[in-house]
Scaffold this active site. Structure first.
Site, PDB file in Angstrom:
ATOM      1  N   HIS A 188     -80.101  -1.615 -24.441  1.00 37.46           N
ATOM      2  CA  HIS A 188     -81.460  -2.113 -24.653  1.00 37.46           C
ATOM      3  C   HIS A 188     -82.175  -1.517 -25.849  1.00 37.46           C
ATOM      4  O   HIS A 188     -83.369  -1.705 -25.995  1.00 37.46           O
ATOM      5  CB  HIS A 188     -82.332  -1.818 -23.427  1.00 37.46           C
ATOM      6  CG  HIS A 188     -82.098  -2.742 -22.292  1.00 37.46           C
ATOM      7  ND1 HIS A 188     -82.730  -3.953 -22.173  1.00 37.46           N
ATOM      8  CD2 HIS A 188     -81.286  -2.652 -21.215  1.00 37.46           C
ATOM      9  CE1 HIS A 188     -82.337  -4.564 -21.072  1.00 37.46           C
ATOM     10  NE2 HIS A 188     -81.454  -3.793 -20.471  1.00 37.46           N
ATOM     11  N   LYS A 246     -98.265  -4.708 -24.942  1.00 34.22           N
ATOM     12  CA  LYS A 246     -96.924  -4.135 -24.807  1.00 34.22           C
ATOM     13  C   LYS A 246     -97.102  -2.627 -24.715  1.00 34.22           C
ATOM     14  O   LYS A 246     -98.189  -2.116 -24.959  1.00 34.22           O
ATOM     15  CB  LYS A 246     -96.036  -4.510 -26.002  1.00 34.22           C
ATOM     16  CG  LYS A 246     -96.714  -4.236 -27.358  1.00 34.22           C
ATOM     17  CD  LYS A 246     -95.877  -4.708 -28.542  1.00 34.22           C
ATOM     18  CE  LYS A 246     -95.826  -6.206 -28.705  1.00 34.22           C
ATOM     19  NZ  LYS A 246     -94.546  -6.796 -28.374  1.00 34.22           N
ATOM     20  N   ARG A 247     -96.021  -1.898 -24.373  1.00 33.98           N
ATOM     21  CA  ARG A 247     -96.159  -0.452 -24.363  1.00 33.98           C
ATOM     22  C   ARG A 247     -96.598   0.050 -25.743  1.00 33.98           C
ATOM     23  O   ARG A 247     -96.318  -0.574 -26.764  1.00 33.98           O
ATOM     24  CB  ARG A 247     -94.824   0.194 -23.956  1.00 33.98           C
ATOM     25  CG  ARG A 247     -94.563   0.137 -22.462  1.00 33.98           C
ATOM     26  CD  ARG A 247     -95.645   0.826 -21.648  1.00 33.98           C
ATOM     27  NE  ARG A 247     -95.538   2.264 -21.756  1.00 33.98           N
ATOM     28  CZ  ARG A 247     -94.991   3.044 -20.835  1.00 33.98           C
ATOM     29  NH1 ARG A 247     -94.540   2.525 -19.707  1.00 33.98           N
ATOM     30  NH2 ARG A 247     -94.909   4.338 -21.015  1.00 33.98           N
ATOM     31  N   LYS A 260     -93.494  -0.201 -32.423  1.00 36.51           N
ATOM     32  CA  LYS A 260     -94.114  -1.509 -32.192  1.00 36.51           C
ATOM     33  C   LYS A 260     -95.307  -1.743 -33.130  1.00 36.51           C
ATOM     34  O   LYS A 260     -95.741  -2.851 -33.332  1.00 36.51           O
ATOM     35  CB  LYS A 260     -94.549  -1.636 -30.733  1.00 36.51           C
ATOM     36  CG  LYS A 260     -93.363  -1.691 -29.734  1.00 36.51           C
ATOM     37  CD  LYS A 260     -93.866  -1.779 -28.306  1.00 36.51           C
ATOM     38  CE  LYS A 260     -92.769  -1.778 -27.266  1.00 36.51           C
ATOM     39  NZ  LYS A 260     -92.140  -3.106 -27.069  1.00 36.51           N
ATOM     40  N   THR A 315     -89.709  -9.434 -24.869  1.00 42.98           N
ATOM     41  CA  THR A 315     -89.802 -10.593 -23.968  1.00 42.98           C
ATOM     42  C   THR A 315     -91.245 -11.088 -23.929  1.00 42.98           C
ATOM     43  O   THR A 315     -91.485 -12.255 -23.630  1.00 42.98           O
ATOM     44  CB  THR A 315     -89.342 -10.248 -22.541  1.00 42.98           C
ATOM     45  OG1 THR A 315     -90.006  -9.049 -22.121  1.00 42.98           O
ATOM     46  CG2 THR A 315     -87.837 -10.060 -22.482  1.00 42.98           C
ATOM     47  N   LYS A 347     -92.982 -15.026 -23.705  1.00 42.59           N
ATOM     48  CA  LYS A 347     -94.032 -15.464 -22.781  1.00 42.59           C
ATOM     49  C   LYS A 347     -95.162 -16.144 -23.555  1.00 42.59           C
ATOM     50  O   LYS A 347     -95.694 -17.168 -23.126  1.00 42.59           O
ATOM     51  CB  LYS A 347     -94.602 -14.267 -22.004  1.00 42.59           C
ATOM     52  CG  LYS A 347     -93.586 -13.524 -21.146  1.00 42.59           C
ATOM     53  CD  LYS A 347     -94.182 -12.200 -20.630  1.00 42.59           C
ATOM     54  CE  LYS A 347     -93.096 -11.255 -20.154  1.00 42.59           C
ATOM     55  NZ  LYS A 347     -93.597  -9.867 -19.964  1.00 42.59           N
TER      56      LYS A 347
HETATM   57  C1  LIG Z   1     -93.284  -8.775 -20.649  1.00 44.26           C
HETATM   58  C2  LIG Z   1     -93.929  -7.466 -20.362  1.00 44.26           C
HETATM   59  C3  LIG Z   1     -93.629  -6.361 -21.153  1.00 44.26           C
HETATM   60  C4  LIG Z   1     -92.692  -6.428 -22.339  1.00 44.26           C
HETATM   61  O1  LIG Z   1     -93.441  -6.749 -23.485  1.00 44.26           O
HETATM   62  P1  LIG Z   1     -92.824  -6.600 -24.962  1.00 44.26           P
HETATM   63  O2  LIG Z   1     -93.860  -7.217 -25.820  1.00 44.26           O
HETATM   64  O3  LIG Z   1     -91.551  -7.373 -24.975  1.00 44.26           O
HETATM   65  O4  LIG Z   1     -92.623  -5.167 -25.205  1.00 44.26           O
HETATM   66  C5  LIG Z   1     -94.247  -5.160 -20.867  1.00 44.26           C
HETATM   67  N1  LIG Z   1     -95.120  -5.046 -19.856  1.00 44.26           N
HETATM   68  C6  LIG Z   1     -95.452  -6.103 -19.084  1.00 44.26           C
HETATM   69  C7  LIG Z   1     -96.446  -5.919 -17.988  1.00 44.26           C
HETATM   70  C8  LIG Z   1     -94.864  -7.344 -19.298  1.00 44.26           C
HETATM   71  O5  LIG Z   1     -95.172  -8.374 -18.505  1.00 44.26           O
END
Ligand SMILES: *Cc1c(COP(=O)(O)O)cnc(C)c1O
Length: 826
Positions: free
Chosen positions: A368, A559-560, A565, A669, A673
């Site tokens: 990952h 995101k985190r 990032k 991911t 979304k």
């Molecule tokens: C989808 C999701 C992530 C992943 O987000 P990235 O932008 O791909 O890092 C992290 N936290 C939550 C709550 C999510 O739903």
């Protein structure tokens, strides 16, 4: 419910689907389950009774699914993941059973509001971010596809911390998700498994005169399984998620208790229960803690034992690869490899070579990351102390592997050292990714670019030795939770246009493409977006007291928090706009009004990440309060970004920020979304952004920034961020404004560490990409002013993102890695 007397377990008749029937069953649960009459029931009583009533509708399907899978002797996917970021369960169960309307009406007839009860549920936050959410999407897809799967993991008593802000700085609170009751779980203490730790190994001669090794452990804990239903979407299937909770084997010592030493009497209990007490709040960096290794071995040992115990007593273990694939979600469960070897060789007395052949067919490994510091290693000293027999087994696997390498590449000592599972520096340690790669039938990356970089940069020697072992499966997200559940307005619009089949066959969204040119459809699409913004405004007002304007562009980065990032790049954009406005260079009326929304948790020990959160909040407070801005920019940062908030934020977004440094984000991911919910992406050529852009088309995606090979080139010659600062006046003015203390009047030097890090190190090249980012943002502004053109692009993003369904990811895993089959109705 009727009892099926033939097999004695299954109630094949589900409760009836009617408003009156449901209301009656709900009241029965309230009266006899919660023990309260409706007149005295608290909201929590009502929520718990509702959850139990709904889960009854899934129960018969669950038993039936398990029976069918057993009868079919189907190959099972055992998904091993230290994290499952599930999100709330009630709504998902309602859409899976198609009960939403019945429940809504039934509750209304009793004077209860479904929306209020929904809000009562605390989501199980048993994961950090993308990796844990991916596991949750995958088990959802497999259930919906009728593929036999059991998800194995840890039932953390405290999941990911609850984030609050005090003066703009992150403060962590414990996540007490279990405190008001856990109606979705089924504990099975009678199926508890004993897991051993410590001690030593010894050799002995068995009855046949063969010299063997065995483990003489020093202590043990009990793993108690908790089952959770994983309902398929309206297909009558329910798979199982089994999470393990740690208990003491001897709960407490009555003698010591009676002698008055109460703390000592429960010491063993406390010690054991610590193993499943908390989720490590780390993302992308391994935390070298003894407890973490205990957690890993604990859940993997429980899971493998559990799976083997479920096989018929006379099962021939040579056939194990026919009935299971243990999929390793990152390196966290890799200790399962020596564990299976130990069981086969030491306990089942299977010859080493045969056992190794079996093991190599039973595991596959998903990588990952691309960050070298995120590749997990365990000090030999620690692993040997906690799991001495496993260390011996790892050594032997390594010896035999290196002999193979020696044969393939004679006289190449350097290569042997590079490829050894045991690293010598800075301390002797076990490289878990190497062990996984050697043991796994397949190794996959999580997006096309990532899989390529995995082969070229992370595991090049291994891909040279075994090119066929490496494959790609691009991640996906479940359209049930992230479109159907999170965005009912868009779902209705899509279903109106193309029928309901898209929910389980997401490529059918393509049928919407022509509608991008239909002005009336575009109008309806915009109405959906506006309604979602209004819904979000309501949520933020009650949740956080945040006021959200709904007539502006909603630009979202959730995101985190991590330097790679590059949340800093987005802050620099905001600061730059602000600086240009207050210096008179930019007329705020000349740009489309924007709301900049952030959501991000920082690992508690990650100082720079917490600094960046502080900076975002301080910039936000300053910008939002300054009348000169005339509302052209607003910053909102609701705390505690989690799945529940994602479900409200993402459907409302116009612009999705996916701005990691190229070559650092494995897939992402969140990006998927957003595209599926009709946001346009501003993004780098990184992770799955690459595939999103290819699919939605260049005209419907704002690409910017260095490409991965350019990044590598710059870093090879030595990157100097100060050069960009000197040469770019806009950038310099933005950074100087931060350095001046404008955003932190009480302590003007508080953001110095960020500034000095950017100017001297800037590991993720934010300054190098700054101008390209600003240019892309100007293209965004221009595009956004063209309302019809923007809507058209948004519709095309939805229509062309069907590829990013986790159902497709699962078919790819089945095809390329698992070779398992759905179990269809009989
Ligand atoms: C989808 C999701 C992530 C992943 O987000 P990235 O932008 O791909 O890092 C992290 N936290 C939550 C709550 C999510 O739903």
């Amino acid at each position: 419910m009727t009892e099926n007397r033939v097999n004695g377990t299954v109630s094949v008749t589900a409760p009836q689907h009617s408003v009156e029937g449901f209301a009656k069953e709900f009241l029965r649960e309230l009266n006899f389950g919660q023990g309260v009459p409706l007149s005295r029931a608290s909201v929590n009583d009502q929520y718990l009774a509702l959850a139990r009533t709904v889960r009854e509708y899934l129960m018969a399907r669950w038993m039936e699914t398990l029976r069918r899978q057993r009868d079919a002797h189907a190959k099972t996917v055992a998904y091993l993941s230290a994290e499952y970021l599930l999100g709330r369960q009630l709504d998902n169960a309602l859409i899976a059973t198609d009960l939403t309307e019945i429940v809504e009406e039934a509750l209304t007839s009793l004077g209860i509001d479904l929306a209020t009860l929904r809000e009562q549920e605390v989501e199980p936050g048993l994961g950090n971010g993308g990796l844990g959410r991916l596991a949750a999407c995958f088990v959802d897809s497999l259930a919906t596809m009728s593929v036999p799967c059991i998800g194995y993991g840890i039932r953390y008593e405290y999941g990911i911390f609850r984030q609050t802000f005090v003066d703009g700085w992150q403060v962590e609170q414990p996540d007490t998700w279990l405190s008001l009751g856990a109606p979705w779980e089924f504990p099975h203490p009678e199926d508890a498994v004993t897991v051993h730790f410590g001690g030593s190994t010894e050799t002995y001669t068995d009855d046949d005169g063969v010299t063997r090794s065995r483990w003489v452990p020093a202590w043990d804990v009990l793993g108690v399984p908790y089952n959770y239903m994983v309902p398929g979407y309206q297909n009558g299937r329910v798979n199982t998620l089994r999470l393990w909770s740690a208990r003491a084997t001897k709960a407490f010592d009555l003698q010591i208790f009676n002698s008055g030493d109460y703390a000592e009497a429960v010491r063993a209990q406390t010690f054991a229960e610590n193993i499943s007490k908390v989720l490590y709040p780390e993302d992308s960096t391994p935390q070298g803690k003894e407890l973490r290794l205990q957690q890993q071995y604990f859940f993997v040992a429980c899971s493998i034992r559990d799976f083997l115990d479920g096989l018929p007593a006379d099962f021939d273990l040579h056939r194990l690869p026919d009935v299971v694939m243990f999929q390793l979600n990152d390196t966290h469960p890799v200790i399962g490899v020596p564990e299976l070897m130990r069981i086969l060789v030491d306990e089942k007395k299977i010859a080493w070579d045969e056992a190794w052949a079996i093991t190599q067919k039973c595991f596959a490994y998903t990588c990952h990351t691309l960050l070298p510091e995120a590749l997990e290693v365990w000090p030999v000293e620690l692993l040997g102390r906690l799991l001495p027999r496993h260390l011996e087994i790892i050594y032997r696997i390594n010896d035999e592997f290196l002999a193979q390498v020696r044969q393939a590449y004679p006289n190449d000592e350097l290569r042997l050292r590079r490829m050894s599972i045991i690293a010598e520096h800075p301390e002797r340690s076990v490289r878990m990714a190497f062990l996984a790669t050697i043991a796994g039938a397949k190794v996959n990356g999580v997006a096309a670019l990532h899989s390529q970089l995995l082969r070229d940069n992370v595991l090049p020697d291994f891909s040279e030795l075994w090119p066929d072992k490496f494959t790609n499966v691009t991640n996906g997200v479940t359209p049930r939770r992230f479109v159907r559940l999170a965005n009912p307005a868009l779902s209705d619009l899509i279903t109106d246009a193309i029928g309901p089949g898209w929910v389980t066959d997401l490529e059918r969204l393509r049928e919407m493409e022509p509608l991008a040119d239909d002005a009336e459809f575009r109008e309806r699409f915009r109405a959906v977006k506006l309604a979602n913004k209004q819904r979000l405004a309501g949520v933020l007002a009650t949740r956080d007291g945040i006021e959200l304007r709904t007539d502006a562009m909603l630009d979202v980065m959730v995101k985190r928090l991590h330097e790679y990032k590059r949340q800093t790049l987005k802050v620099l954009h905001i600061v730059s706009l602000y600086e240009r406005i207050i210096s008179g260079e930019l007329d705020p009326a000349s740009i489309p009004p924007r709301v900049f929304a952030f959501g991000a948790k920082a690992a508690p020990g990650y100082k720079m990440a917490k600094q960046i959160i502080g900076l975002i909040n301080h910039v936000g407070a300053t910008v939002n309060a300054d009348p000169r801005v005339q509302g052209a920019l607003t910053v909102v940062f609701p705390p505690n970004y989690n799945v529940t908030l994602a479900e409200k934020l993402i459907p409302a977004a116009d612009l999705s920020e996916q701005i990691s440094l190229a070559g650092k984000e494995a897939s992402g991911t969140g990006n998927m979304k957003f595209a599926l919910n009709g946001a346009l992406t501003i993004g780098t050529d990184d992770g799955a952004n690459v595939e999103i852009r290819e699919l939605v088309g260049d005209d419907n995606f704002f690409l910017f920034g260095l490409l991965e090979p350019q990044v590598a080139e710059i870093q090879a010659v030595g990157y100097d961020p100060s050069k960009y600062y000197e040469e770019n006046a806009t950038l310099r003015r933005a950074i100087d404004l931060i350095a001046s203390g404008t955003f932190s009047p009480d302590d003007k030097r508080v953001f110095e560490p960020i500034v000095s890090n950017l100017l001297t190190e800037d590991r993720f090249l934010a300054l190098a990409d700054f101008q390209a980012y600003l240019d892309a943002q100007e293209r965004v502004d221009v595009a956004y002013r063209d309302v019809e053109g923007w809507t058209r692009s948004a519709i095309l993003n939805v229509a062309r993102s069907g590829f990013f369904s986790s159902d497709r990811s699962m078919w790819d895993y089945i095809d390329r890695i698992w070779h398992s089959q759905p179990v269809v109705a009989r």
